[in-house]
Design a protein around this motif. Structure first.
Motif, PDB file in Angstrom:
ATOM      1  N   THR A   1      -9.038  -2.769   0.839  1.00 53.90           N
ATOM      2  CA  THR A   1      -8.081  -1.538   1.386  1.00 53.90           C
ATOM      3  C   THR A   1      -8.467  -0.378   0.513  1.00 53.90           C
ATOM      4  O   THR A   1      -8.815  -0.293  -0.444  1.00 53.90           O
ATOM      5  N   THR A   2      -7.831   0.536   1.268  1.00 57.30           N
ATOM      6  CA  THR A   2      -8.147   1.813   0.765  1.00 57.30           C
ATOM      7  C   THR A   2      -6.711   2.791   1.170  1.00 57.30           C
ATOM      8  O   THR A   2      -6.489   2.389   2.387  1.00 57.30           O
ATOM      9  N   ASP A   3      -6.235   3.782   0.426  1.00 55.48           N
ATOM     10  CA  ASP A   3      -5.141   4.526   0.663  1.00 55.48           C
ATOM     11  C   ASP A   3      -5.278   5.816  -0.168  1.00 55.48           C
ATOM     12  O   ASP A   3      -5.683   5.811  -1.258  1.00 55.48           O
ATOM     13  N   SER A   4      -4.588   7.031   0.540  1.00 54.20           N
ATOM     14  CA  SER A   4      -4.875   8.225  -0.203  1.00 54.20           C
ATOM     15  C   SER A   4      -3.164   8.372  -0.228  1.00 54.20           C
ATOM     16  O   SER A   4      -2.423   8.287   0.530  1.00 54.20           O
ATOM     17  N   TYR A   5      -2.811   9.412  -1.478  1.00 51.48           N
ATOM     18  CA  TYR A   5      -1.606   9.628  -1.989  1.00 51.48           C
ATOM     19  C   TYR A   5      -1.524  11.016  -2.109  1.00 51.48           C
ATOM     20  O   TYR A   5      -2.110  11.547  -2.805  1.00 51.48           O
ATOM     21  N   VAL A   6      -0.454  11.830  -1.295  1.00 56.34           N
ATOM     22  CA  VAL A   6      -0.056  13.173  -1.383  1.00 56.34           C
ATOM     23  C   VAL A   6       1.206  13.608  -1.489  1.00 56.34           C
ATOM     24  O   VAL A   6       1.578  14.490  -0.705  1.00 56.34           O
ATOM     25  N   VAL A   7       1.945  12.687  -2.169  1.00 54.51           N
ATOM     26  CA  VAL A   7       3.520  12.899  -2.235  1.00 54.51           C
ATOM     27  C   VAL A   7       3.838  14.180  -2.655  1.00 54.51           C
ATOM     28  O   VAL A   7       3.210  14.823  -3.486  1.00 54.51           O
ATOM     29  N   ASP A   8       4.975  14.675  -2.219  1.00 53.13           N
ATOM     30  CA  ASP A   8       6.004  15.908  -2.582  1.00 53.13           C
ATOM     31  C   ASP A   8       6.994  15.795  -2.698  1.00 53.13           C
ATOM     32  O   ASP A   8       7.725  15.179  -1.747  1.00 53.13           O
ATOM     33  N   PRO A   9       7.703  15.815  -4.037  1.00 53.29           N
ATOM     34  CA  PRO A   9       6.946  16.177  -5.129  1.00 53.29           C
ATOM     35  C   PRO A   9       6.336  15.010  -5.980  1.00 53.29           C
ATOM     36  O   PRO A   9       6.589  13.974  -5.382  1.00 53.29           O
ATOM     37  N   LEU A  10       5.415  15.278  -7.022  1.00 49.85           N
ATOM     38  CA  LEU A  10       4.574  14.348  -7.586  1.00 49.85           C
ATOM     39  C   LEU A  10       5.446  13.423  -8.371  1.00 49.85           C
ATOM     40  O   LEU A  10       4.944  12.059  -8.560  1.00 49.85           O
TER      41      LEU A  10
ATOM     42  N   VAL B   1      -1.943  -2.218  -4.141  1.00 51.92           N
ATOM     43  CA  VAL B   1      -1.888  -3.757  -4.300  1.00 51.92           C
ATOM     44  C   VAL B   1      -1.076  -4.259  -3.228  1.00 51.92           C
ATOM     45  O   VAL B   1      -1.181  -5.688  -2.869  1.00 51.92           O
ATOM     46  N   ASN B   2       0.215  -3.746  -2.788  1.00 50.23           N
ATOM     47  CA  ASN B   2       0.762  -4.297  -1.509  1.00 50.23           C
ATOM     48  C   ASN B   2       0.165  -4.596  -0.536  1.00 50.23           C
ATOM     49  O   ASN B   2       0.271  -5.405   0.295  1.00 50.23           O
ATOM     50  N   ASP B   3      -0.865  -3.417  -0.177  1.00 50.91           N
ATOM     51  CA  ASP B   3      -1.702  -3.732   1.286  1.00 50.91           C
ATOM     52  C   ASP B   3      -2.485  -5.104   1.101  1.00 50.91           C
ATOM     53  O   ASP B   3      -2.979  -5.559   2.063  1.00 50.91           O
ATOM     54  N   LEU B   4      -2.983  -5.202  -0.362  1.00 55.88           N
ATOM     55  CA  LEU B   4      -3.746  -6.398  -0.362  1.00 55.88           C
ATOM     56  C   LEU B   4      -2.976  -7.673  -0.243  1.00 55.88           C
ATOM     57  O   LEU B   4      -3.167  -8.781   0.312  1.00 55.88           O
ATOM     58  N   ALA B   5      -1.719  -7.658  -1.035  1.00 52.62           N
ATOM     59  CA  ALA B   5      -1.130  -8.765  -0.987  1.00 52.62           C
ATOM     60  C   ALA B   5      -0.464  -9.450   0.439  1.00 52.62           C
ATOM     61  O   ALA B   5      -0.332 -10.532   0.528  1.00 52.62           O
ATOM     62  N   VAL B   6      -0.149  -8.412   1.215  1.00 57.27           N
ATOM     63  CA  VAL B   6       0.580  -8.740   2.324  1.00 57.27           C
ATOM     64  C   VAL B   6      -0.432  -9.624   3.319  1.00 57.27           C
ATOM     65  O   VAL B   6       0.193 -10.169   4.358  1.00 57.27           O
ATOM     66  N   CYS B   7      -1.589  -9.480   3.082  1.00 58.57           N
ATOM     67  CA  CYS B   7      -2.478 -10.410   3.981  1.00 58.57           C
ATOM     68  C   CYS B   7      -2.632 -11.848   3.143  1.00 58.57           C
ATOM     69  O   CYS B   7      -3.527 -12.809   3.485  1.00 58.57           O
ATOM     70  N   GLY B   8      -2.012 -12.197   2.073  1.00 58.18           N
ATOM     71  CA  GLY B   8      -2.275 -13.322   1.503  1.00 58.18           C
ATOM     72  C   GLY B   8      -3.257 -13.218   0.245  1.00 58.18           C
ATOM     73  O   GLY B   8      -3.745 -14.211  -0.387  1.00 58.18           O
ATOM     74  N   ALA B   9      -3.594 -11.933  -0.176  1.00 56.99           N
ATOM     75  CA  ALA B   9      -4.809 -12.007  -1.112  1.00 56.99           C
ATOM     76  C   ALA B   9      -4.269 -11.861  -2.483  1.00 56.99           C
ATOM     77  O   ALA B   9      -3.054 -11.247  -2.711  1.00 56.99           O
ATOM     78  N   THR B  10      -5.006 -12.039  -3.405  1.00 57.08           N
ATOM     79  CA  THR B  10      -4.558 -11.855  -4.872  1.00 57.08           C
ATOM     80  C   THR B  10      -5.265 -10.630  -5.361  1.00 57.08           C
ATOM     81  O   THR B  10      -6.616 -10.547  -5.409  1.00 57.08           O
ATOM     82  N   PRO B  11      -4.652  -9.579  -5.618  1.00 56.12           N
ATOM     83  CA  PRO B  11      -5.319  -8.448  -5.816  1.00 56.12           C
ATOM     84  C   PRO B  11      -5.960  -8.436  -7.227  1.00 56.12           C
ATOM     85  O   PRO B  11      -5.413  -8.893  -8.192  1.00 56.12           O
TER      86      PRO B  11
END
Length: 363
Positions: free
Chosen positions: A77-86, A102-112
């Protein structure tokens, strides 16, 4: 962090810390030369502190036998983070970057297992703040049991980015005994969340000084792989599982209802909400079901396994306030693929997918 990293079992000579003397990142730090290498080794390699990254190769290489020891399917999986404020109450962009992947991997039953980390830094960004973000990344990665093994660093001209953007990608291995999908919800299943909803969205409002609350609210940002492992140990028959980030719980449940062609019925009185979050939503006209979370999951579980899963969640630090919030019903002609809320006043309403954006730059 310059497109370089590779697994290695050979010892690596420690590199000198504090090579960067500049107070702020400048364009030379993205040029590919000595200034860039000093930044990478000072801020990232020394902080992430593993021989795989320290080898500074152009890729990370994994032994298939080591991966196969964890399961029989690869998750990526991959994700980008652009939160404001940092930086916000309870976390920062670094905490988000690791927790979210980590959570995007774990919710499919994967061990990250392994993460990459790529950063886009605006010219003029303070080096001390970059070190602070890197320290958060490492702290959360260590807590989640994952390693940052490859990455990339780019510096862009002032005004071409908003301070700092991060992309993380993750590799994990799916347990052999699980099959989790948004298409697996069945009539009779129970819907469970692991705690208070909307804390991250409320924390961002506070950090932006758009909301003054008497009590502090912190983001729930955290990796959930430990909680999910405990849930799967209690019952590997979990049908659906997602972390409720952008779009909140309402969006996740709509994805389940539509993917499985069922009706999901929620009990408004059962929703775990902090008084401060609920009050703020009423004042601002926001619906807490659409507020972002960064440490909350939604699980759809067979009724005969729900008690075991709920008990396992409540026994874990990240699931002490876990609650059953609804059930899955056979979809009728007028409700199939919908989420229906049974309100506290005895009526019902459709909980649709989020249209537009309640809060921009939330993660």
């Amino acid at each position: 962090m310059n497109d370089r990293a590779s697994t290695s079992i050979d010892p690596v000579t420690p590199r000198r810390a504090q090579r960067v003397r500049d107070a702020c990142v400048n364009l030379a730090h993205g040029s590919g030369g000595r200034a860039m290498r000093d930044l990478i080794e000072d801020v990232f390699v020394s902080t992430f502190d593993n021989p795989t990254l320290a080898a500074l190769e152009d890729q990370a290489v994994f032994a298939l036998a080591d991966l196969a020891a964890h399961g029989d399917r690869l998750a990526f999986t991959t994700d980008s983070y652009v939160v404001d404020p940092l930086f916000f109450p309870g976390g920062d962009i670094g905490t988000l970057a690791v927790s979210g992947t980590v959570n995007d991997l774990a919710v499919c039953g994967a061990t990250p297992l392994f993460l990459s980390c790529a950063v886009v830094i605006e010219e003029g960004f303070a080096v001390d703040l970059l070190r602070r973000v890197a320290a958060s990344i490492q702290r959360v990665a260590r807590a989640a049991g994952v390693a940052i093994v490859t990455g990339d660093t780019k510096v862009v001209e002032r005004g071409c980015a908003d301070k700092l953007f991060i992309n993380t990608a993750g590799v994990g291995v799916v347990r052999r005994d699980v099959s989790i999908s948004a298409r697996h919800a069945c009539p009779g299943d129970v819907v469970i969340v692991n705690g208070y909803l909307g804390d991250h969205g409320a924390a961002i409002l506070v950090a932006r000084q758009q909301l003054a609350l008497e009590a502090d609210i912190e983001s729930d940002c955290r990796p959930l792989n430990g909680l999910i492992a405990a849930m799967l140990d209690a019952s590997p028959r979990i049908h659906c599982l997602r972390d409720a980030t952008r779009g909140g719980v309402a969006t996740v449940l709509n994805e389940f209802a539509q993917g499985s062609n069922v009706t999901i019925r929620l009990d408004e009185a059962a929703l775990p909400l902090r008084e401060q979050v609920q009050g703020a939503c009423e004042i601002l006209g926001l619906d807490p079901l659409y507020l972002a979370n960064e440490g909350k999951l939604v699980a759809v579980v067979p009724a005969d396994a729900a008690g075991r899963v709920l008990a396992a969640m409540r026994a874990h630090p990240d699931g002490r306030e876990a609650a059953v919030i609804g059930t899955v019903e056979r979809g009728e002609l007028d409700t199939s693929g919908l989420v229906v809320m049974q309100t506290a006043f005895g009526g019902q309403r459709i909980v649709d997918m989020l249209v537009g954006e309640q809060l921009p730059r939330i993660c």
